[in-house]
Design a protein around this motif. Structure first.
Motif, mmCIF file in Angstrom:
data_model
loop_
_atom_site.group_PDB
_atom_site.id
_atom_site.type_symbol
_atom_site.label_atom_id
_atom_site.label_comp_id
_atom_site.label_asym_id
_atom_site.label_seq_id
_atom_site.Cartn_x
_atom_site.Cartn_y
_atom_site.Cartn_z
ATOM 1 N N ASP A 310 39.780 38.529 52.348
ATOM 2 C CA ASP A 310 41.204 38.394 52.602
ATOM 3 C C ASP A 310 41.926 39.551 51.922
ATOM 4 N N TYR A 311 42.593 40.350 52.710
ATOM 5 C CA TYR A 311 43.250 41.558 52.221
ATOM 6 C C TYR A 311 44.206 41.255 51.064
ATOM 7 N N ASP A 312 44.914 40.137 51.143
ATOM 8 C CA ASP A 312 45.903 39.811 50.125
ATOM 9 C C ASP A 312 45.281 39.461 48.771
ATOM 10 N N LYS A 313 44.001 39.094 48.768
ATOM 11 C CA LYS A 313 43.329 38.723 47.530
ATOM 12 C C LYS A 313 42.616 39.905 46.871
ATOM 13 N N PHE A 314 42.872 41.079 47.378
ATOM 14 C CA PHE A 314 42.073 42.228 46.990
ATOM 15 C C PHE A 314 42.514 42.768 45.630
ATOM 16 N N THR A 315 42.020 42.164 44.559
ATOM 17 C CA THR A 315 42.322 42.586 43.197
ATOM 18 C C THR A 315 41.024 42.842 42.444
ATOM 19 N N TYR A 316 41.132 43.491 41.303
ATOM 20 C CA TYR A 316 39.931 43.738 40.497
ATOM 21 C C TYR A 316 39.290 42.425 40.066
ATOM 22 N N ASP A 317 40.079 41.466 39.637
ATOM 23 C CA ASP A 317 39.524 40.182 39.208
ATOM 24 C C ASP A 317 38.777 39.495 40.343
ATOM 25 N N TYR A 318 39.317 39.613 41.554
ATOM 26 C CA TYR A 318 38.642 39.018 42.715
ATOM 27 C C TYR A 318 37.285 39.686 42.931
ATOM 28 N N LEU A 319 37.249 41.021 42.917
ATOM 29 C CA LEU A 319 35.993 41.751 43.104
ATOM 30 C C LEU A 319 34.979 41.378 42.038
ATOM 31 N N ASP A 320 35.417 41.324 40.801
ATOM 32 C CA ASP A 320 34.515 41.036 39.689
ATOM 33 C C ASP A 320 34.006 39.596 39.755
ATOM 34 N N SER A 321 34.889 38.656 40.047
ATOM 35 C CA SER A 321 34.488 37.244 40.066
ATOM 36 C C SER A 321 33.552 36.928 41.222
ATOM 37 N N LYS A 322 33.642 37.704 42.299
ATOM 38 C CA LYS A 322 32.792 37.484 43.465
ATOM 39 C C LYS A 322 31.548 38.375 43.461
ATOM 40 N N ASP A 323 31.271 39.023 42.304
ATOM 41 C CA ASP A 323 30.071 39.871 42.158
ATOM 42 C C ASP A 323 30.011 40.976 43.206
ATOM 43 N N MET A 324 31.147 41.617 43.460
ATOM 44 C CA MET A 324 31.214 42.672 44.467
ATOM 45 C C MET A 324 31.109 44.072 43.879
ATOM 46 N N ILE A 325 31.132 44.176 42.557
ATOM 47 C CA ILE A 325 31.011 45.469 41.888
ATOM 48 C C ILE A 325 30.028 45.329 40.733
ATOM 49 N N VAL A 326 29.418 46.444 40.348
ATOM 50 C CA VAL A 326 28.479 46.451 39.221
ATOM 51 C C VAL A 326 29.159 47.195 38.073
ATOM 52 N N VAL A 327 30.083 46.510 37.428
ATOM 53 C CA VAL A 327 30.850 47.082 36.322
ATOM 54 C C VAL A 327 30.740 46.142 35.135
ATOM 55 N N GLY A 328 30.303 46.674 33.987
ATOM 56 C CA GLY A 328 30.179 45.837 32.797
ATOM 57 C C GLY A 328 29.263 46.457 31.777
ATOM 58 N N ASP A 329 28.843 45.640 30.827
ATOM 59 C CA ASP A 329 27.874 46.099 29.839
ATOM 60 C C ASP A 329 26.487 46.081 30.471
ATOM 61 N N PRO A 330 25.447 46.600 29.773
ATOM 62 C CA PRO A 330 24.114 46.632 30.370
ATOM 63 C C PRO A 330 23.622 45.272 30.849
ATOM 64 N N GLU A 331 23.906 44.212 30.107
ATOM 65 C CA GLU A 331 23.457 42.878 30.508
ATOM 66 C C GLU A 331 24.046 42.486 31.862
ATOM 67 N N ARG A 332 25.344 42.764 32.039
ATOM 68 C CA ARG A 332 25.993 42.444 33.300
ATOM 69 C C ARG A 332 25.433 43.294 34.445
ATOM 70 N N CYS A 333 25.202 44.568 34.193
ATOM 71 C CA CYS A 333 24.664 45.446 35.231
ATOM 72 C C CYS A 333 23.252 45.019 35.632
ATOM 73 N N ILE A 334 22.441 44.612 34.659
ATOM 74 C CA ILE A 334 21.099 44.112 34.968
ATOM 75 C C ILE A 334 21.188 42.849 35.824
ATOM 76 N N GLU A 335 22.083 41.953 35.434
ATOM 77 C CA GLU A 335 22.263 40.708 36.184
ATOM 78 C C GLU A 335 22.611 40.989 37.644
ATOM 79 N N MET A 336 23.543 41.917 37.872
ATOM 80 C CA MET A 336 23.947 42.232 39.237
ATOM 81 C C MET A 336 22.820 42.909 40.010
ATOM 82 N N ALA A 337 22.122 43.852 39.370
ATOM 83 C CA ALA A 337 21.021 44.538 40.045
ATOM 84 C C ALA A 337 19.903 43.565 40.403
#
Length: 378
Positions: A310-337
């Motif tokens: 949904d275009y209107d929901k397009f925020t950084y928090d939305y992307l991060d909460s829906k696992d759409m980006i690999v941004v974080g500390d090493p533990e988070r990046c490993i989890e996403m990968a």
């Protein structure tokens, strides 16, 4: 003595799984708007430094897009030059067109074949050849290309490139190209030809890549893991009955994702949020620029249909909460990968260089990713 690399022949239904997932870096060659010529040169050289460092840190491939006229988005108008320079500066990294634009007059297929073959020879067989048809009115209009003709032109161009690489004399009579009998030199080192990939943004294009036996470059933006998995499944199912356009089936999947790794989640967000959101908004604008020509409806409808957000929901928090980006500390990046690995992704292409991010922050991200994340997949 150097031996020419011969690619194994794959067959429909055969699955050659790379395990664990392999990591690459993908470059748009982003620079700030209005950059001076000396600073533009410096930015290019800084990105080459990043790529050399990424090789040392364990990244296995580097991919360059091709864009034209997009001053504030991408300076990758000559990827054949960029990748040749990279190949000369590296020793083991695969160098990939992600992608070469094939509708003419972006690139004539014979010239594209000659340039790619030369790069494959100079890099000693390290070329990955991804192709696509472009998706912005600004670029297509700048070259006078009819958007409705791009898919058919892309496919015929790729057929002609393959003839040029594999036949002693290349000859072609088609809808868009006529080639009188000529010997094309040089031929690529990899035999029968370099691996072939296709850029895919919609669900339909994922199935087309499978039908033609092409490696999948999934350049979809801001998709949930579930939606990525669904599109990968469509590709995997379709490739079982592929009629390959090339001499072999390249049954591999690569997914592009925005990435930044820092010591803490807070620092990663502080450094990456502006670049991530600016890139997202730029891409939305570019993706929707063809709507008037294609009569696809509103940008909101188009984005929801092809991206599933949904275009209107397009925020950084939305992307991060829906696992759409690999941004974080090493533990988070490993989890996403690990999530990408679990759905069968062969290559994770990390987009780390944002146009307003300081060079040292990009280098820090590459270092930490190489030291902490990649070893978790060895």
């Amino acid at each position: 003595m150097f031996q020419a690399y011969r690619l194994p022949v794959d067959f429909p239904g055969q699955r050659k799984r790379r395990s664990p997932v392999e990591f690459g870096v993908l470059y748009e060659w982003q620079m700030p708007a209005g950059i001076s010529r000396p600073d533009e040169s410096r930015h290019f050289l800084e990105m080459i430094e990043q790529i050399k460092f990424a090789e040392a840190m364990g990244f296995k491939s580097v991919w360059s897009v091709e864009h034209h006229f997009l001053e504030s988005f991408s300076h990758a108008s000559a990827p054949e030059v960029l990748l040749s320079w990279i190949a000369a500066q590296t020793t083991t990294m695969r160098v990939g067109h992600g992608v070469r634009l094939l509708p003419y007059p972006y690139n004539h297929p014979i010239r594209a074949a000659e340039q790619a073959a030369t790069l494959d020879l100079l890099s000693q067989g390290r070329l990955e050849f991804g192709t696509g048809r472009s998706a912005t009115s600004h670029e297509l209009g700048g070259f006078g290309i009819d958007p409705a003709q791009t898919r058919a032109m892309w496919e015929e161009s790729l057929q002609l490139i393959l003839k040029a690489w594999t036949e002693p004399i290349v000859e072609h009579q088609g809808t868009y190209f006529t080639q009188p009998p000529r010997p094309m030199v040089p031929k690529p080192l990899q035999q029968p030809h370099p691996p072939l990939w296709m850029s895919c943004t919609s669900p339909d294009s994922h199935e087309i890549a499978g039908a033609l036996g092409l490696g999948l470059l999934s350049f979809t933006l801001a998709l949930s893991i579930e939606e990525v998995a669904s599109r990968i499944d469509k590709y995997r199912e379709r490739i079982k009955t592929a009629t390959p356009i090339g001499k072999f089936i390249n049954n591999q999947t690569a997914v592009f994702t925005m990435t930044h790794c820092a010591e803490t989640p807070e620092l990663a967000r502080e450094r990456a949020e502006a670049g991530v959101m600016r890139y997202q908004r730029d891409q939305i604008e570019l993706l929707c620029s063809l709507l008037p020509e294609l009569k696809e409806g509103s940008s909101y409808d188009y984005y929801d249909r092809f991206v599933g957000v949904d275009y209107d929901k397009f925020t950084y928090d939305y992307l991060d909460s829906k696992d759409m980006i690999v941004v974080g500390d090493p533990e988070r990046c490993i989890e996403m990968a690990k999530q990408y690995e679990a759905i069968g992704i062969d290559r994770l292409l990390c987009f780390m260089q944002y146009k307003d991010m300081p060079h040292e922050h990009t280098m820090d991200s590459i270092r930490l990713f190489g030291e902490e994340v990649i070893p978790a997949f060895s």
